[in-house]
Each structure stands twice: as structure tokens, then as C-alpha cells.
Design a protein around this motif. Structure first.
Motif, short mmCIF file in Angstrom:
data_model
loop_
_atom_site.label_atom_id
_atom_site.label_comp_id
_atom_site.label_asym_id
_atom_site.label_seq_id
_atom_site.Cartn_x
_atom_site.Cartn_y
_atom_site.Cartn_z
N VAL A 81 0.75 -1.14 0.09
CA VAL A 81 -0.10 -0.31 -0.02
C VAL A 81 0.85 1.18 -0.23
N ALA A 82 1.87 1.20 0.80
CA ALA A 82 2.92 2.56 0.88
C ALA A 82 3.38 2.67 -0.70
N SER A 83 3.90 1.68 -1.49
CA SER A 83 4.26 1.70 -2.54
C SER A 83 3.34 2.19 -3.49
N TYR A 84 1.99 1.90 -3.32
CA TYR A 84 1.07 2.20 -4.29
C TYR A 84 0.71 3.93 -4.09
N PHE A 85 0.83 4.30 -2.91
CA PHE A 85 0.99 5.76 -2.38
C PHE A 85 2.08 6.42 -3.20
N THR A 86 3.24 6.06 -2.94
CA THR A 86 4.43 6.42 -3.53
C THR A 86 4.44 6.76 -5.21
N ASN A 87 3.80 5.65 -5.73
CA ASN A 87 3.84 5.69 -7.34
C ASN A 87 2.42 6.65 -7.84
N TYR A 88 1.57 6.69 -7.07
CA TYR A 88 0.46 7.39 -7.52
C TYR A 88 0.45 8.92 -7.15
N LEU A 89 1.46 9.11 -6.22
CA LEU A 89 1.68 10.76 -5.89
C LEU A 89 2.19 11.28 -7.35
N GLN A 90 3.27 10.50 -7.89
CA GLN A 90 3.55 11.11 -9.15
C GLN A 90 3.04 11.16 -10.34
N MET A 91 1.91 10.51 -10.20
CA MET A 91 0.81 10.83 -11.36
C MET A 91 -0.10 12.07 -10.87
N LEU A 92 -0.12 12.62 -9.88
CA LEU A 92 -1.07 13.64 -9.40
C LEU A 92 -0.32 15.20 -9.50
N LEU A 93 0.81 15.33 -10.02
CA LEU A 93 1.53 16.52 -10.07
C LEU A 93 0.85 17.66 -10.64
N ALA A 94 -0.35 17.16 -11.50
CA ALA A 94 -1.04 18.44 -12.25
C ALA A 94 -2.14 18.58 -11.43
N ASP A 95 -2.50 18.03 -10.25
CA ASP A 95 -3.66 18.23 -9.39
C ASP A 95 -3.21 18.30 -7.89
N PRO A 96 -2.81 19.70 -7.58
CA PRO A 96 -2.17 19.83 -6.37
C PRO A 96 -3.04 19.22 -5.32
N GLN A 97 -4.35 19.74 -5.24
CA GLN A 97 -5.12 19.48 -4.41
C GLN A 97 -5.37 17.91 -4.18
N ARG A 98 -5.57 17.07 -5.06
CA ARG A 98 -5.50 15.65 -5.01
C ARG A 98 -4.12 15.07 -4.49
N PHE A 99 -3.14 15.91 -4.98
CA PHE A 99 -1.82 15.30 -4.38
C PHE A 99 -1.66 15.60 -3.10
N ALA A 100 -2.21 16.73 -2.39
CA ALA A 100 -2.25 16.93 -0.87
C ALA A 100 -2.87 16.04 -0.15
N GLU A 101 -4.36 15.76 -0.63
CA GLU A 101 -4.96 14.67 0.01
C GLU A 101 -4.37 13.43 0.12
N THR A 102 -3.79 13.03 -1.03
CA THR A 102 -3.30 11.66 -1.19
C THR A 102 -2.15 11.52 -0.20
N TYR A 103 -1.26 12.67 0.01
CA TYR A 103 -0.30 12.58 0.84
C TYR A 103 -0.67 12.50 2.28
N ARG A 104 -1.54 13.18 2.50
CA ARG A 104 -2.19 13.38 3.91
C ARG A 104 -2.60 11.65 4.41
N ARG A 105 -3.37 11.12 3.39
CA ARG A 105 -3.75 9.74 3.72
C ARG A 105 -2.73 8.73 3.96
N ALA A 106 -1.73 9.09 2.78
CA ALA A 106 -0.44 8.17 2.97
C ALA A 106 0.25 8.37 4.29
N ARG A 107 0.35 9.59 4.74
CA ARG A 107 0.98 9.84 6.24
C ARG A 107 0.22 9.15 7.35
N ALA A 108 -1.08 9.11 7.09
CA ALA A 108 -1.83 8.73 8.23
C ALA A 108 -1.67 7.22 8.15
N PHE A 109 -1.61 6.44 7.00
CA PHE A 109 -1.58 5.18 6.95
C PHE A 109 -0.16 4.71 7.59
#
Length: 373
Positions: free
Chosen positions: A223-251
């Protein structure tokens, strides 16, 4: 081949002289003596007669075992991993290829040698990284193909198939990846639940708990690797990027990944920091880099796979893995890559003039220096 000691042992066990053996085979006593002392080997056409004389299989006569136990694979992998920083790459590569030829029917071993090539190809002979990629990644791929096509173990075949696809990604062959794996996430019926249920039915409660723990332990890294790779696909969407990072850190916090699996945790933070840098968010960049540096400082090298107070029953499972509790890549190279991904990453160059960078750079110095200060 260890035919010499086998001949000596079998001949003496039966009270047979060298001359008697020579007479039966049709060679001189001197020839038998040279076989036993390892000066020469019997002609291949004589092996069936020698094996029959001692009532042995030819493999037993040669003292050849085509399969390796898990601990033997651990040991070989660890030895090659250590050698890559202490011996010339040509020598290590020759040893690996020799072992692959010898144990070409040991499919778990071939899988691990493919993994070794993927993790250490940059330390092998070649003028630059692109040339090394073209030289060694296809070699690893062929090992995975052999395992996928021939291994009797279905789980091993599946792992090999996935690693084969990974080599295709590295070699920039996306169509081949999709041809091999398909275009949708496969349905997953986890065997772990079935194993644990069967163990529980047999009254083996501890084993059932250990099965679920090992499944959860693996899932945390996945799951951590999913978050790691998914973040790089969200660079053009700062809001979703930030939310994904928040969830990844909580996990990561829930499972204490910083201590449980610091390499996976640092990969996650490195991906996030690079993303925030590309989005030009300096405060977020330095917040993440500060956490990354703290995780690096807290990591003890060499890193090994381990449980904790929650994952307290996974020891036997870790021990039976193909390379045990060791990490796939050489420790010195792991530590260097953890530093390079921050200090030598062009994405952070624009932040080197920020006063906060000096603290990050100081915290990311080699651990040996920090340990003496």
C-alpha cells in the motif's frame, strides 16, 4: 563436481581397491587415482558404468544437487550482495552466471538471481547506466521468463511473471507489459485467509495469527508503494496530491512505517517531497524533507526486515523467505541511494539557496560521520 570424494567414500565403504574399480571400468589404476584426487575427471561415457557399479544415480555420483534450500539461497544472495562493493564487477558477474548455470533447474534461485541483477546492475561492468540497462535487464528478464514457463509452483510463476513485466517497464516496453498482464486489476482471492482459516480449524491459533500478521505486514509495504507511485501521477492536481499525501502519512503513522520499514517510508517521503518541489511549495518541501532526514538518521544500517510489538509473530515467516530478512540491495548502496535521492536530485536544486537546506544537507551526511560527532 565432487566425484573424487564420492568415489573414495563409496569404494572404501565396499572394501574395493582402486585396481578392482579400474578393472571393472576398463581404465588404469592411475586413472582412478587421478579421479579421486581431483586431478582429472572420468570421461562422460564412463559415468553410467561408475554409477551402476556403486548403485548410485549419476547426480549422487557427482554429488550434484540441482535444488538449493532457502537458507542456501539466502547465503548466496548475501555473499553476492557483499561482494559487489569489495570485488571487481566482472568477477561478481562471472560468479553469478556460473551459479545460474549450475542451478538452472532451481527456480526459486533463478528468481532471486534475476532480482539481484535488477538491484545491482549499476555496479556491474559497463560505460554508463543506459548501456548497463541494455546489458543486464534483459538477462534478468530471461531468468524470470524461464521461471514463469517452467516452475511447478504457481505462486513462484506469478511472481516471476510480474518481475518479467517490471523488466519491460524498465526497458520502456509498455505494450508488452499490457500483453502479459492485461489492462485491469486482476481479481484477488487471498490464499492467506484460507490458510489461516484452515489453521484455526485445526486449533493452530498462533499459526493462524502469524499468517494474518505476515499478510498484513506485506500489505503495508504494498500500500505504501501504491501511494508512492500514485503521488507522481498527481503532480498536475495539487489538491488531490495533497490529500493523497495526507492519507499516505496517516497510513504510515498507523503502522509506524518509519521504524517498521524505513526504506519504504523514505521512498514515500521522497516521492512527496519531489512532488511538492515541482509544484513550487517550499514550506511543504522542507516539512517533508525534515521528516525524511529524521527517518534517515533513525535508521540503523544494515537494514533488515523485522517485526515489532504489533507484528510479533512474523519471525518464522521472514526466515523462510527466499532471501530471509536481508534487503535485496547492498547496504552501502542502499544508504548512498537514500542520500542521493535528496542531495543529488535536480528537482531540489532550486531550494539549495534556502537557509533551511543547510540543515537538511547536514542531517543527510553519511551515518559514519554522524556517528563520530
Amino acid at each position: 563436481m565432487n566425484i573424487g570424494p564420492v568415489l573414495v567414500q563409496e569404494r572404501k565403504k565396499r572394501g574395493i581397491t582402486q585396481q578392482q574399480l579400474a578393472d571393472f571400468i576398463g581404465v588404469s589404476k592411475a586413472a582412478v587415482s587421478k579421479w579421486e584426487t581431483g586431478q582429472t575427471y572420468p570421461d562422460i561415457t564412463l559415468l553410467p558404468a561408475l554409477a551402476a557399479y556403486f548403485d548410485l544415480r549419476i547426480d549422487d555420483l557427482l554429488d550434484y544437487e540441482p535444488q538449493l534450500a532457502a537458507k542456501e539461497i539466502h547465503s548466496i544472495y548475501a555473499s553476492l550482495k557483499q561482494s559487489v562493493t569489495t570485488e571487481p564487477g566482472e568477477k561478481v558477474l562471472a560468479r553469478l552466471r556460473s551459479l545460474v548455470r549450475r542451478y538452472y533447474a532451481c527456480y526459486p534461485f533463478l528468481e532471486q538471481m534475476g532480482m539481484w541483477l535488477l538491484n545491482h546492475f549499476d555496479q556491474l561492468p559497463g560505460k554508463d547506466t543506459p548501456s548497463k540497462l541494455q546489458a543486464y535487464i534483459p538477462e534478468a528478464q530471461q531468468l524470470f521468463v524461464r521461471v514463469r514457463k517452467n516452475a511447478p509452483d504457481s505462486q513462484l510463476k506469478m511472481r516471476a511473471r510480474n518481475m518479467e513485466a517490471y523488466t519491460m517497464v524498465i526497458l520502456n516496453k509498455p505494450a508488452a507489459v499490457l500483453d502479459l498482464l492485461g489492462t485491469f486489476t486482476p481479481e484477488y482471492l487471498p490464499s492467506e485467509s484460507l490458510i489461516a482459516s484452515a489453521q484455526q480449524m485445526l486449533g493452530e491459533t498462533d499459526q493462524a495469527q502469524a499468517t494474518y500478521q505476515s499478510a498484513l505486514y506485506q500489505a503495508t509495504s504494498v500500500v505504501a508503494s501504491y501511494f508512492t507511485n500514485y503521488l507522481q501521477m498527481l503532480l498536475a492536481d495539487p489538491q488531490r496530491f495533497a490529500e493523497t499525501y495526507r492519507r499516505a502519512r496517516a497510513f504510515a503513522a498507523v503502522f509506524d512505517l518509519a521504524r517498521l520499514n524505513p526504506l519504504v517510508y523514505c521512498n514515500l517521503l521522497g516521492s512527496a517531497a519531489a512532488g511538492f518541489a515541482q509544484q513550487k511549495q517550499p514550506d511543504q518541501v522542507f516539512a517533508v524533507l525534515t521528516d525524511y532526514a529524521a527517518a534517515y538518521q533513525a535508521t540503523t544500517f544494515p537494514v533488515t526486515l523485522h517485526g515489532d510489538a504489533y507484528f510479533d509473530k512474523i519471525g518464522p515467516w521472514l526466515d523462510q523467505l527466499d532471501i530471509g530478512t536481508q534487503t535485496p540491495r547492498n547496504t552501502a548502496l542502499v544508504e548512498q541511494s537514500l542520500r542521493d535521492v535528496i542531495l543529488n536530485n535536480p528537482v531540489f536544486t532550486a531550494y539549495h539557496d534556502d537557509p533551511r537546506w543547510a540543515d537538511i544537507a547536514a542531517a543527510m551526511r553519511p551515518k559514519e560521520k554522524n556517528n563520530h560527532e
